[in-house]
Design an enzyme around this catalytic site. Structure first.
Site, PDB file in Angstrom:
ATOM      1  N   TRP A 187       0.805  -1.222   0.000  1.00 49.54           N
ATOM      2  CA  TRP A 187       0.000   0.000   0.000  1.00 49.54           C
ATOM      3  C   TRP A 187       0.837   1.271   0.000  1.00 49.54           C
ATOM      4  O   TRP A 187       0.300   2.343  -0.234  1.00 49.54           O
ATOM      5  CB  TRP A 187      -0.903   0.024   1.259  1.00 49.54           C
ATOM      6  CG  TRP A 187      -0.136  -0.342   2.498  1.00 49.54           C
ATOM      7  CD1 TRP A 187      -0.063  -1.589   3.066  1.00 49.54           C
ATOM      8  CD2 TRP A 187       0.701   0.502   3.278  1.00 49.54           C
ATOM      9  NE1 TRP A 187       0.792  -1.574   4.142  1.00 49.54           N
ATOM     10  CE2 TRP A 187       1.273  -0.292   4.298  1.00 49.54           C
ATOM     11  CE3 TRP A 187       1.050   1.863   3.215  1.00 49.54           C
ATOM     12  CZ2 TRP A 187       2.150   0.215   5.249  1.00 49.54           C
ATOM     13  CZ3 TRP A 187       1.938   2.356   4.166  1.00 49.54           C
ATOM     14  CH2 TRP A 187       2.479   1.545   5.161  1.00 49.54           C
ATOM     15  N   ASN A 188       2.133   1.154   0.277  1.00 44.63           N
ATOM     16  CA  ASN A 188       2.842   2.403   0.629  1.00 44.63           C
ATOM     17  C   ASN A 188       3.180   3.302  -0.573  1.00 44.63           C
ATOM     18  O   ASN A 188       3.180   4.522  -0.432  1.00 44.63           O
ATOM     19  CB  ASN A 188       4.096   2.106   1.464  1.00 44.63           C
ATOM     20  CG  ASN A 188       5.150   1.353   0.714  1.00 44.63           C
ATOM     21  OD1 ASN A 188       4.835   0.504  -0.118  1.00 44.63           O
ATOM     22  ND2 ASN A 188       6.400   1.655   0.982  1.00 44.63           N
ATOM     23  N   ASP A 213      -2.596  -4.107  -2.687  1.00 38.93           N
ATOM     24  CA  ASP A 213      -3.226  -4.047  -1.373  1.00 38.93           C
ATOM     25  C   ASP A 213      -4.604  -3.398  -1.545  1.00 38.93           C
ATOM     26  O   ASP A 213      -4.737  -2.401  -2.270  1.00 38.93           O
ATOM     27  CB  ASP A 213      -2.350  -3.209  -0.431  1.00 38.93           C
ATOM     28  CG  ASP A 213      -2.781  -3.377   1.012  1.00 38.93           C
ATOM     29  OD1 ASP A 213      -2.006  -3.979   1.780  1.00 38.93           O
ATOM     30  OD2 ASP A 213      -3.882  -2.912   1.369  1.00 38.93           O
ATOM     31  N   GLU A 284      11.054  -7.685  -3.278  1.00 39.02           N
ATOM     32  CA  GLU A 284      11.534  -6.375  -2.816  1.00 39.02           C
ATOM     33  C   GLU A 284      10.982  -6.199  -1.413  1.00 39.02           C
ATOM     34  O   GLU A 284       9.785  -5.977  -1.237  1.00 39.02           O
ATOM     35  CB  GLU A 284      11.018  -5.270  -3.745  1.00 39.02           C
ATOM     36  CG  GLU A 284      11.355  -5.467  -5.224  1.00 39.02           C
ATOM     37  CD  GLU A 284      12.822  -5.254  -5.533  1.00 39.02           C
ATOM     38  OE1 GLU A 284      13.549  -4.715  -4.685  1.00 39.02           O
ATOM     39  OE2 GLU A 284      13.249  -5.646  -6.635  1.00 39.02           O
ATOM     40  N   CYS A 318      10.205   2.060   1.839  1.00 39.51           N
ATOM     41  CA  CYS A 318      11.132   0.963   2.142  1.00 39.51           C
ATOM     42  C   CYS A 318      12.574   1.448   2.211  1.00 39.51           C
ATOM     43  O   CYS A 318      13.374   0.909   2.959  1.00 39.51           O
ATOM     44  CB  CYS A 318      10.989  -0.124   1.101  1.00 39.51           C
ATOM     45  SG  CYS A 318      11.224   0.464  -0.580  1.00 39.51           S
TER      46      CYS A 318
END
Ligand code: NAD
Length: 547
Positions: A187-188, A213, A284, A318
């Site tokens: 979702w990020n 997501d 990833e 990330c």
């Protein structure tokens, strides 16, 4: 549907702003409800493969905590249907010349830049991030579209290789599409980590079944519409939605290759399922990234860079920096500059530029962030700034936080927070800094600050991370889309971007054509004579420096 105004995002929630807290950004006056109307949700939701009378899941706008969208959920049987449709569409797409497929990416590039405001609204509504951070996704996707749009032909072209016997064996290495890629995304960064990774997969001639997501599905569905408008056959990109542990394994079960972005925990599970089927996977995953401020760093630039490194997308990135390693001789001055900049960040979630940091995405992210900070403080860490939620701004806002005095037994020291929290550590020697940076099982990204660029690159060579940025936070390496990006150790397997980023979606196929004579006794030679001729031939090839 929420009709809260964006101004209300900054001011309309219970509780008052703390006197010494981060300032609120101006709202901008547009509402999530008008930016993401029901008609748009319904149109986009029609792109989900969910048959029969699907159950519907409600998503929430993190900025306000109000209902955002009702989305249909796919079943494992729908996943099977999605793969069938994708499989049916793929051969005709793969039969097109690469140049025709790449042209779709270049048209998509132009459409995306033209219609960016639509998707900036969606990304903000679904993630709660500041518009500037949503724009970084547009930037990254446009760069990938341009790169693969222009370079795919070169990456995928047949390559002549030395044959078994010079002149007599003609050998070509070709790249064939894998078939149908299973793509699971978090979702990020819902635009970049969905469509950004898929562009090279399509360019290489594949179809895709994508499980984004659910919280951020609208963004991916919007990108799908745009890519179809740019010329992608609609069935080539299937979207399925559902609970990760239910629908995710179903995607892996049917895929010819799996491309996964998410947590290390889920990545391990995905890798095991893919391995059991003997299909490849790129993963990833998470990180606990370090930034090194060397004694000769430009401290003003490093402080500004650290703000970007730690607080972009409220730290839900990330490649975010969660560990700041600073040379003791400059630590006081650096912290003075960095903390002052951090305190000044304007928080808010208006659907307009102007906020420096937005909200966290969910109560889960807020809980982890709060737990990491509270536990550390209880165990003796000091909060230099931040360290609290901001319910006056929205349900999941948390102030950008700098911690000092963090020790190894605190969770925030080694675990990924994935929130706006950074811990500061001092070092005396470069040796010590490199060892500390390399001390976690992760290996995603790092950042080195020094005025001596050669020294920066020498330190980079000693860091065990897939990307290293010298005098930048993360954007220099991530934006270098012609070069690979990914993680070492627990941060993943495989790479996106560059040659790796497209060749992972292909199978290498060697096509050799033998002429004049076979590689076997012939022309009246018996076995012994054939062995003698070949032995002489091998000696000659080495003497002639054949590779
Ligand atoms: P997550 O692992 O919980 O979920 C990622 C995706 O996997 C979601 O679509 C989810 O529904 C799905 N999923 C969940 N369980 C599954 C299962 N058993 N099988 C298959 N799929 C399943 O991660 P998240 O919380 O959504 O994302 C945050 C994490 O992603 C962080 O750790 C972050 O560092 C990492 N991340 C890494 C990168 C990178 O490029 N290395 C980029 C962004 C995020």
């Amino acid at each position: 549907m929420s009709d809260l105004t964006a101004d209300a995002v900054a001011t309309g929630h219970p509780g008052t702003a703390p006197a010494d807290g981060n300032p609120a950004a101006p709202g901008g006056g547009r509402t999530v409800a008008t930016a993401v109307p029901r008609s748009l949700v319904e149109r986009l939701a029609a792109g989900v493969t969910a048959t029969g009378e699907p159950s519907v899941v409600e998503t929430v706008a993190p900025l306000t905590g109000e209902r955002l969208a009702g989305l249909p959920l796919s079943t494992p049987a729908d996943v099977e249907v999605a793969f069938q449709l994708a499989r049916r569409a793929q051969p005709a797409w793969a039969a097109l010349p690469v140049r025709r497929r790449a042209a779709v990416l270049l048209r998509f590039h132009d459409l995306l830049l033209k219609r960016q405001d639509e998707v900036l609204d969606l990304v903000q509504a679904e993630t709660g991030k500041a518009r500037l951070h949503a724009f970084e996704e547009v930037l990254a996707v446009a760069m990938a579209a341009r790169h693969y749009g222009r370079a795919a032909q070169g990456y995928l072209k047949d390559r002549r290789r030395g044959g078994a016997l010079p002149v007599l064996t003609h050998t070509v290495e070709a790249r064939r599409p894998k078939g149908v890629i299973g793509h699971i995304s978090p979702w990020n960064y819902p635009l970049e980590l969905c469509v950004g990774d898929l562009l090279p997969a399509f360019a290489a001639g594949n179809a895709v079944v994508n499980k984004p997501d659910t919280q951020t599905a609208l963004t991916g569905l919007w990108a799908r519409e745009l890519l179809i408008e740019a010329g992608l056959p609609a069935d080539l990109w299937q979207v399925v939605l559902g609970d990760g542990p239910v629908i995710g394994p179903a995607v892996v079960e049917h895929a010819d290759y799996v491309s996964f972005t998410g947590s290390t925990r889920t990545g391990r599970e995905v890798a095991q399922r893919a391995a059991a089927r003997l299909v490849g996977a790129s993963l990833e995953l998470g990180g606990k990234n370090a930034m090194l401020v060397l004694s000769d760093a430009d401290l003003e630039a490093a402080a500004a860079g650290a703000v970007r490194a730690c607080f972009s997308s409220a730290g839900q990135l990330c490649i975010s920096i969660e560990r700041l390693l600073v040379h003791r001789s400059v630590a006081d001055r650096f912290l003075e500059l960095f903390v002052a900049r951090t305190k000044a960040l304007r928080l808010g979630g208006g659907l307009a530029y102007g906020a420096d940091m937005g909200s966290l995405v969910s109560s889960r992210q807020l809980d982890t962030t709060t737990r990491h900070v509270d536990e550390a403080v209880k165990a003796g860490a000091t909060v230099l700034t931040g360290g609290r939620a901001r319910p006056d701004l929205g349900p999941y806002f948390y102030e950008p936080t700098v911690l000092d005095g963090v020790t190894p037994e605190m969770a925030v020291c080694g675990e990924e927070t994935f929130g706006p929290v950074v811990a500061v550590y001092r070092f005396d020697t470069e040796e010590e800094a490199v060892a500390a940076a390399n001390s976690t099982p992760y290996g995603l990204n790092s950042s080195v600050w020094t005025r001596d660029l050669r020294r920066g690159r020498a330190v980079a060579a000693r860091l065990r991370t897939g990307t290293v940025n010298v005098n930048e936070a993360y954007a220099a390496a991530y934006g270098s889309v012609a070069a690979p990006m990914g993680g070492m150790g627990d941060s993943g397997l495989g790479r996106r971007h560059g040659a790796d980023g497209i060749l992972r979606f292909t199978e290498a196929q060697t096509v050799s054509t033998q002429r004049v004579m076979p590689i076997a006794p012939s022309f009246g030679l018996d076995d012994r004579q054939f062995a003698a001729v070949m032995t002489g031939g091998l000696r000659a090839l080495k003497a002639l420096r054949f590779k």
